[in-house]
Design an enzyme around this catalytic site. Structure first.
Site, PDB file in Angstrom:
ATOM      1  N   CYS A   1     -25.412 -46.712 -31.925  1.00 31.84           N
ATOM      2  CA  CYS A   1     -25.174 -47.658 -30.826  1.00 31.84           C
ATOM      3  C   CYS A   1     -26.120 -48.843 -30.878  1.00 31.84           C
ATOM      4  CB  CYS A   1     -25.345 -46.962 -29.491  1.00 31.84           C
ATOM      5  SG  CYS A   1     -24.470 -45.421 -29.413  1.00 31.84           S
TER       6      CYS A   1
ATOM      7  N   GLN B   1     -25.108 -34.104 -28.023  1.00 32.90           N
ATOM      8  CA  GLN B   1     -25.403 -33.713 -29.413  1.00 32.90           C
ATOM      9  C   GLN B   1     -25.403 -32.196 -29.617  1.00 32.90           C
ATOM     10  OE1 GLN B   1     -25.739 -35.495 -32.234  1.00 32.90           O
ATOM     11  NE2 GLN B   1     -25.461 -37.470 -31.248  1.00 32.90           N
TER      12      GLN B   1
ATOM     13  N   THR C   1      -4.900 -42.408 -15.250  1.00 29.62           N
ATOM     14  CA  THR C   1      -3.917 -41.486 -15.831  1.00 29.62           C
ATOM     15  C   THR C   1      -4.606 -40.545 -16.817  1.00 29.62           C
ATOM     16  OG1 THR C   1      -2.163 -43.113 -15.589  1.00 29.62           O
ATOM     17  CG2 THR C   1      -1.796 -41.390 -17.233  1.00 29.62           C
TER      18      THR C   1
ATOM     19  N   ASN D   1     -30.499 -37.469 -30.118  1.00 27.43           N
ATOM     20  CA  ASN D   1     -29.536 -37.856 -31.148  1.00 27.43           C
ATOM     21  C   ASN D   1     -30.188 -38.438 -32.398  1.00 27.43           C
ATOM     22  OD1 ASN D   1     -29.894 -39.715 -28.801  1.00 27.43           O
ATOM     23  ND2 ASN D   1     -29.004 -41.196 -30.207  1.00 27.43           N
TER      24      ASN D   1
ATOM     25  N   GLY E   1     -19.096 -39.540 -23.722  1.00 27.43           N
ATOM     26  CA  GLY E   1     -20.475 -39.277 -23.309  1.00 27.43           C
ATOM     27  C   GLY E   1     -21.056 -40.381 -22.436  1.00 27.43           C
ATOM     28  N   THR E   2     -20.767 -41.622 -22.781  1.00 23.67           N
ATOM     29  CA  THR E   2     -21.318 -42.748 -22.018  1.00 23.67           C
ATOM     30  C   THR E   2     -20.834 -42.708 -20.573  1.00 23.67           C
ATOM     31  OG1 THR E   2     -21.424 -44.082 -24.023  1.00 23.67           O
ATOM     32  CG2 THR E   2     -21.468 -45.268 -21.927  1.00 23.67           C
TER      33      THR E   2
HETATM   34  N1  PLP Z   1     -25.578 -39.368 -25.402  1.00 25.50           N
HETATM   35  C1  PLP Z   1     -25.981 -39.034 -26.642  1.00 25.50           C
HETATM   36  C2  PLP Z   1     -27.162 -38.140 -26.811  1.00 25.50           C
HETATM   37  C3  PLP Z   1     -25.285 -39.510 -27.764  1.00 25.50           C
HETATM   38  O1  PLP Z   1     -25.685 -39.174 -28.994  1.00 25.50           O
HETATM   39  C4  PLP Z   1     -24.162 -40.362 -27.557  1.00 25.50           C
HETATM   40  C5  PLP Z   1     -23.449 -40.942 -28.716  1.00 25.50           C
HETATM   41  O2  PLP Z   1     -24.024 -41.314 -29.708  1.00 25.50           O
HETATM   42  C6  PLP Z   1     -23.779 -40.660 -26.241  1.00 25.50           C
HETATM   43  C7  PLP Z   1     -24.515 -40.151 -25.198  1.00 25.50           C
HETATM   44  C8  PLP Z   1     -22.587 -41.530 -25.974  1.00 25.50           C
HETATM   45  O3  PLP Z   1     -21.417 -40.803 -26.216  1.00 25.50           O
HETATM   46  P1  PLP Z   1     -20.003 -41.537 -26.465  1.00 25.50           P
HETATM   47  O4  PLP Z   1     -20.079 -42.141 -27.815  1.00 25.50           O
HETATM   48  O5  PLP Z   1     -18.988 -40.447 -26.382  1.00 25.50           O
HETATM   49  O6  PLP Z   1     -19.838 -42.538 -25.372  1.00 25.50           O
END
Ligand code: PLP
Length: 387
Positions: A325, A179, A237, A151, A71-72
């Site tokens: 996080c 989410q 890769t 989240n 996600g990041t």
């Molecule tokens: N965006 C939201 C709304 C999230 O809840 C999260 C993870 O907690 C992320 C982005 C980041 O995702 P990832 O942990 O896969 O990098």
């Protein structure tokens, strides 16, 4: 002691069927999907099958899916990729004050590089207003990014309406659906989005793999430079094991989602009702109805979220105070502050998030233990006077 996991919004266990589907790609089918020999082609087939599975699940075309590391990366890719490709058109971004840090931090960095960012606020339920977004649009706006569901508090935003507005104004629209994918229906066309981020580990896939949906015709600069993987849009890769796992996770969600959603809504509403009834001076955070099926978030006055968390952990129950996080930070959550909560109330919040393996029995146990933990902590709090 049988432990109870109620932190699915931070990450979900990988489904054993997903692990089984991934297994051959570690050893029997180890090829690099860019290689032309049979090993490479086997890996490529696994990846392309997963791409088709995911694309059809969210109403996209396979070529509109770019696999990422989660996600990041998808969020960073969307924001930085679009604005650098559209810089000739303008330098203004609109997002919300309650986005995940994976959106807010890239925005902050872009502000240092000459972009301007409007962070629209939210109401007391965490909803953004279409009017505020409309007012924020200028002739320099090149991207709107609003998350599908939050989240921490679970509030679900009116994405289709915001997308319609963005489309009318000719502005690219991104949503962070990390989410929601695999938990509630997500369709890129019904939602009018041009870009959408998702992450495998939030819906029972492996950690470290995700995807960015990019609508055909959307201008976006490649995020990682190197080889020509993903049609030259993202080098590195292919993570064939992870991608195959993500595809299997999607297949399982397609089968189970509706039923899981129904059970979770029942358990969620039970928790909200019982906590409100049995514990004095609590406040539900997020929207009472427009919220994720698996999310409950309460502020519990006169005590700190961290002490509740630790006391519950001693009883084998895992929840969270907000986003995993930022759990090492002592600052209250930016999401709760954006709702207008004072610092001391924002500090006393508890997020409970459920998933595929949550049972009614586990929720009953949690509901039995929570008032005891709160009573104990409030008894030690100089601020609390029992009414
Ligand atoms: N965006 C939201 C709304 C999230 O809840 C999260 C993870 O907690 C992320 C982005 C980041 O995702 P990832 O942990 O896969 O990098």
């Amino acid at each position: 002691m049988k432990r109870i996991y109620l932190d699915y919004a931070a990450t979900a266990p990988t489904d054993p069927e997903v692990v089984k589907a991934m297994e051959p790609y570690f050893f029997e089918k180890p090829g690099n999907a860019s290689s032309i020999h049979s090993f490479g082609q086997e890996a490529k087939k696994g990846i392309e099958d997963a791409r088709e599975e995911l694309a059809s699940f969210i109403g996209a075309k396979p070529e509109e899916i770019i696999f990422t590391s989660g996600g990041t990366e998808s969020d960073n890719f969307a924001v930085k990729g679009v604005v650098s490709a559209m810089f000739d058109k303008g330098n203004h971004i609109i997002t919300s004050a309650i986005e995940h840090h994976a959106i807010l931090e890239p925005c902050k960095i872009l502000e240092k590089h000459g972009f301007t960012v409007t962070y629209v606020g939210v109401d007391k339920f965490g909803l953004v207003s279409l009017e505020d977004i409309k007012k924020a649009i200028t002739d320099k706006t090149i991207l709107i990014s609003i998350m599908h569901a939050n989240n921490e508090i679970g509030t679900i935003q009116p994405i289709a309406e915001i997308g319609k507005l963005a489309k009318e104004k000719g502005i690219d629209f991104h949503t962070d659906a990390v989410q929601t994918v695999g938990h509630i229906p997500v369709n890129v066309n019904e939602m009018n989005v041009d870009l959408l981020s998702l992450s495998g580990h939030k819906f029972y896939g492996p950690k470290g793999v995700g995807a960015l949906y990019v609508r055909k015709g959307t201008r976006i600069t490649r995020f990682l430079d190197g080889g020509d993987q993903e049609k030259g849009r993202r080098a590195s890769t292919y993570n064939s094991t992870g991608i195959v796992g993500l595809g299997k996770a999607v297949e399982l969600c397609r089968k189970n989602m509706a039923q899981e959603e129904k059970l979770q809504i029942m358990l969620r509403d039970r928790m909200i009702q019982e906590i409100n009834k049995n514990i004095p001076e609590v406040l539900l955070n997020g929207h009472p109805k427009k919220r994720l099926p698996n999310n409950v978030n309460f502020s519990i006055k006169y005590i700190e979220g961290e002490s509740m968390l630790l006391n519950l952990d001693l009883l084998g129950i895992a929840c969270s105070t907000g986003s995993a996080c930022t759990s090492s930070s002592l600052e209250p959550s930016h999401v709760l502050l954006a709702l207008g909560l004072p610092h001391e109330i924002a500090h006393g919040s508890l997020r409970i998030s459920m998933g595929r393996w949550t049972t009614e029995e586990e929720i009953s146990q949690f509901l039995q233990q929570l008032p005891r933990v709160i009573d104990k902590l409030r008894a030690m709090s100089p601020l609390y006077e029992k009414k």
